[in-house]
Write a protein that holds these residues in place. Structure first.
Motif, short mmCIF file in Angstrom:
data_model
loop_
_atom_site.label_atom_id
_atom_site.label_comp_id
_atom_site.label_asym_id
_atom_site.label_seq_id
_atom_site.Cartn_x
_atom_site.Cartn_y
_atom_site.Cartn_z
N GLY A 150 -25.03 77.44 71.40
CA GLY A 150 -24.09 77.65 72.50
C GLY A 150 -22.91 76.72 72.30
O GLY A 150 -22.20 76.80 71.30
N GLN A 151 -22.71 75.80 73.23
CA GLN A 151 -21.65 74.79 73.11
C GLN A 151 -22.21 73.41 72.76
O GLN A 151 -21.47 72.43 72.75
CB GLN A 151 -20.87 74.71 74.43
CG GLN A 151 -20.18 76.00 74.83
CD GLN A 151 -19.15 76.44 73.81
OE1 GLN A 151 -18.37 75.63 73.30
NE2 GLN A 151 -19.13 77.73 73.48
N THR A 152 -23.50 73.37 72.45
CA THR A 152 -24.16 72.09 72.21
C THR A 152 -24.42 71.87 70.72
O THR A 152 -24.91 72.76 70.03
CB THR A 152 -25.50 72.02 72.97
OG1 THR A 152 -25.26 72.24 74.36
CG2 THR A 152 -26.17 70.67 72.77
N THR A 153 -24.08 70.69 70.24
CA THR A 153 -24.37 70.31 68.86
C THR A 153 -25.77 69.73 68.78
O THR A 153 -26.16 68.89 69.59
CB THR A 153 -23.35 69.28 68.34
OG1 THR A 153 -22.06 69.88 68.27
CG2 THR A 153 -23.73 68.77 66.96
N ARG A 154 -26.53 70.18 67.81
CA ARG A 154 -27.90 69.72 67.64
C ARG A 154 -28.15 69.43 66.16
O ARG A 154 -27.69 70.18 65.29
CB ARG A 154 -28.87 70.80 68.14
CG ARG A 154 -30.35 70.47 67.92
CD ARG A 154 -31.22 71.59 68.49
NE ARG A 154 -32.60 71.49 68.04
CZ ARG A 154 -33.54 72.39 68.30
NH1 ARG A 154 -33.24 73.46 69.01
NH2 ARG A 154 -34.77 72.21 67.85
N ASN A 167 -31.07 81.20 69.07
CA ASN A 167 -29.79 80.98 69.76
C ASN A 167 -29.01 79.80 69.18
O ASN A 167 -28.14 79.24 69.86
CB ASN A 167 -30.01 80.76 71.26
CG ASN A 167 -30.75 81.92 71.92
OD1 ASN A 167 -30.46 83.08 71.65
ND2 ASN A 167 -31.72 81.60 72.76
N CYS A 168 -29.30 79.44 67.93
CA CYS A 168 -28.57 78.36 67.26
C CYS A 168 -27.99 78.88 65.95
O CYS A 168 -28.62 79.68 65.25
CB CYS A 168 -29.47 77.16 66.98
SG CYS A 168 -30.04 76.28 68.45
N ARG A 169 -26.80 78.39 65.63
CA ARG A 169 -26.13 78.79 64.39
C ARG A 169 -26.02 77.58 63.46
O ARG A 169 -25.60 76.50 63.88
CB ARG A 169 -24.73 79.33 64.71
CG ARG A 169 -23.89 79.68 63.49
CD ARG A 169 -22.64 80.45 63.91
NE ARG A 169 -21.80 79.70 64.82
CZ ARG A 169 -20.81 78.90 64.43
NH1 ARG A 169 -20.58 78.70 63.14
NH2 ARG A 169 -20.07 78.27 65.33
N LEU A 170 -26.41 77.76 62.19
CA LEU A 170 -26.31 76.68 61.21
C LEU A 170 -24.84 76.46 60.84
O LEU A 170 -24.16 77.38 60.40
CB LEU A 170 -27.11 77.02 59.95
CG LEU A 170 -27.07 75.98 58.82
CD1 LEU A 170 -27.67 74.66 59.27
CD2 LEU A 170 -27.79 76.49 57.59
N VAL A 171 -24.37 75.24 61.03
CA VAL A 171 -22.97 74.92 60.73
C VAL A 171 -22.85 74.11 59.45
O VAL A 171 -22.07 74.44 58.57
CB VAL A 171 -22.33 74.14 61.91
CG1 VAL A 171 -20.86 73.85 61.62
CG2 VAL A 171 -22.48 74.91 63.21
N ASP A 172 -23.63 73.03 59.35
CA ASP A 172 -23.58 72.17 58.17
C ASP A 172 -25.00 71.82 57.72
O ASP A 172 -25.91 71.70 58.55
CB ASP A 172 -22.84 70.86 58.46
CG ASP A 172 -21.37 71.06 58.77
OD1 ASP A 172 -20.62 71.39 57.83
OD2 ASP A 172 -21.00 70.91 59.94
N ALA A 173 -25.17 71.66 56.41
CA ALA A 173 -26.47 71.23 55.87
C ALA A 173 -26.27 70.58 54.52
O ALA A 173 -25.44 71.04 53.73
CB ALA A 173 -27.43 72.42 55.75
N ILE A 174 -27.01 69.52 54.28
CA ILE A 174 -27.00 68.87 52.96
C ILE A 174 -28.45 68.54 52.60
O ILE A 174 -29.15 67.85 53.34
CB ILE A 174 -26.15 67.60 52.94
CG1 ILE A 174 -24.66 67.97 52.96
CG2 ILE A 174 -26.46 66.75 51.72
CD1 ILE A 174 -23.72 66.82 52.70
N GLY A 175 -28.89 69.07 51.47
CA GLY A 175 -30.25 68.83 51.02
C GLY A 175 -30.36 67.54 50.23
O GLY A 175 -29.41 67.10 49.58
N VAL A 297 -14.87 68.07 66.02
CA VAL A 297 -15.97 68.95 65.67
C VAL A 297 -15.43 70.13 64.89
O VAL A 297 -14.45 70.76 65.24
CB VAL A 297 -16.70 69.47 66.93
CG1 VAL A 297 -17.81 70.43 66.55
CG2 VAL A 297 -17.24 68.32 67.74
N ARG A 298 -16.11 70.44 63.75
CA ARG A 298 -15.77 71.61 62.95
C ARG A 298 -16.85 72.65 63.16
O ARG A 298 -17.97 72.48 62.73
CB ARG A 298 -15.67 71.26 61.46
CG ARG A 298 -14.63 70.21 61.15
CD ARG A 298 -14.60 69.94 59.66
NE ARG A 298 -15.92 69.57 59.18
CZ ARG A 298 -16.26 69.57 57.88
NH1 ARG A 298 -15.41 69.96 56.97
NH2 ARG A 298 -17.47 69.20 57.51
N ASN A 299 -16.53 73.74 63.80
CA ASN A 299 -17.53 74.77 64.08
C ASN A 299 -17.42 75.91 63.08
O ASN A 299 -16.39 76.13 62.50
CB ASN A 299 -17.34 75.31 65.50
CG ASN A 299 -17.60 74.23 66.54
OD1 ASN A 299 -18.35 73.31 66.28
ND2 ASN A 299 -16.99 74.37 67.68
#
Length: 299
Positions: A150-154, A167-175, A297-299
């Motif tokens: 939604g509008q919350t960063t997790r 209901n969450c979208r992956l924005v950034d990830a680093i393995g 924030v970069r969405n």
């Protein structure tokens, strides 16, 4: 009788003042209420902590603060200082694994919803016969993620093949990996094979190391442990000790990032490097990916 006359005069004078539009100098009820100054927004804290065999550089980013932790990848390997010149970041920590020979990432990297690095595209990794027994584990190692729910960063630390929460979208990830907390997962992630004497990270030895953690409240803890310049061959921190340090700092989930000569950070206009040569000089190794601490924030 005299007191009554005085009271009448006072009442008449007050009435006249009111008719003339003259206001009393007594403070109103609203002006008597003290003004409450809003508390300043939560901000980050940088701490240096001396360890028995090294120096820990710690950055604490409170939950619900105006700062966000995102990923970044460089086309060519770069120092954290060079990353700082390109990105408007409050702080920068080295992050994922890479192959210095071909400068390609050996970790997954997702930036603003787009995969910008896939270890399966690194031919030196895929075609390495020594890694063949572990290749499926390598492709499913832990990664630090940022979701937009939604509008919350997790934030979360999970295996690569895990789906985002509902209901969450992956924005950034680093393995990177392995996971440090709630338990050390060196064997399941293919870093350690006790039967064959494999220990890709020299996990029991002291070395410069970097880690990221998340508290139960959602705060982020970034740590880089540097060696002692006077003892470059026998200083730093082991992987088990790093897990213990992250737990003591309040992390409930934590993950190891690339370490050794890659361990580095940039904060407040200054770069810190974790590995030292025999003369006590910092080794300024260039890295492929980093974690950025930014205000926007970069969405």
């Amino acid at each position: 009788m005299r007191k009554i006359r005085l009271l009448v005069l006072v009442l008449i004078s007050l009435g006249l003042l009111s008719c003339l539009g003259v206001r009393s100098s007594l403070p109103s009820i609203s002006s008597a209420i003290p003004t409450v100054t809003p508390s300043p927004p939560k901000t980050i804290r940088y701490i240096e902590r001396s360890l028995p065999q090294g120096m820990a550089h710690i950055l604490l980013i409170p939950a619900n603060s105006p700062f966000v932790v995102t990923g970044a990848l460089s086309a060519k390997v770069s120092t954290v200082e060079e990353f700082a010149q390109k990105h408007r970041a409050v702080a920068i920590f080295n992050a994922g694994f890479f192959d210095p020979a071909n400068q390609k990432s050996t970790s997954y990297v997702v930036v603003t919803g787009q995969m910008v690095a896939d270890p399966k595209d690194n031919e030196r990794l895929v075609n390495n016969p020594q890694l063949k027994p572990y290749i499926n584990l390598i492709f499913n190692r832990s990664e630090f993620r940022r979701y937009l729910c939604g509008q919350t960063t997790r934030y979360d630390i999970t295996l690569h093949n895990e789906s985002p929460p509902a209901n969450c979208r992956l924005v950034d990830a680093i393995g990177a990996g392995p996971r440090l907390l709630p338990e050390l997962t060196s064997v399941p992630e293919g870093f350690v094979d006790n039967a064959k004497g494999r220990d890709a990270l020299l996990s029991k030895q002291l070395n410069a190391r970097t880690a990221v953690g998340i508290t139960s409240e959602g705060s982020i803890i970034l740590v880089m442990v540097a060696q002692k310049p006077s003892k470059p061959k026998n200083s730093g921190i082991s992987l088990v000790q790093l897990a213990d340090l992250m737990k003591k700092l309040g992390a409930s989930a934590a993950m190891n990032l690339d370490g050794g000569s890659s361990s580095s950070l940039y904060y407040n206009g200054k770069a810190f490097y974790g590995k030292f040569d025999l003369q006590g000089n910092p080794i300024k190794r260039k890295v492929k990916s980093v974690l950025l601490v930014q205000e926007n924030v970069r969405n």
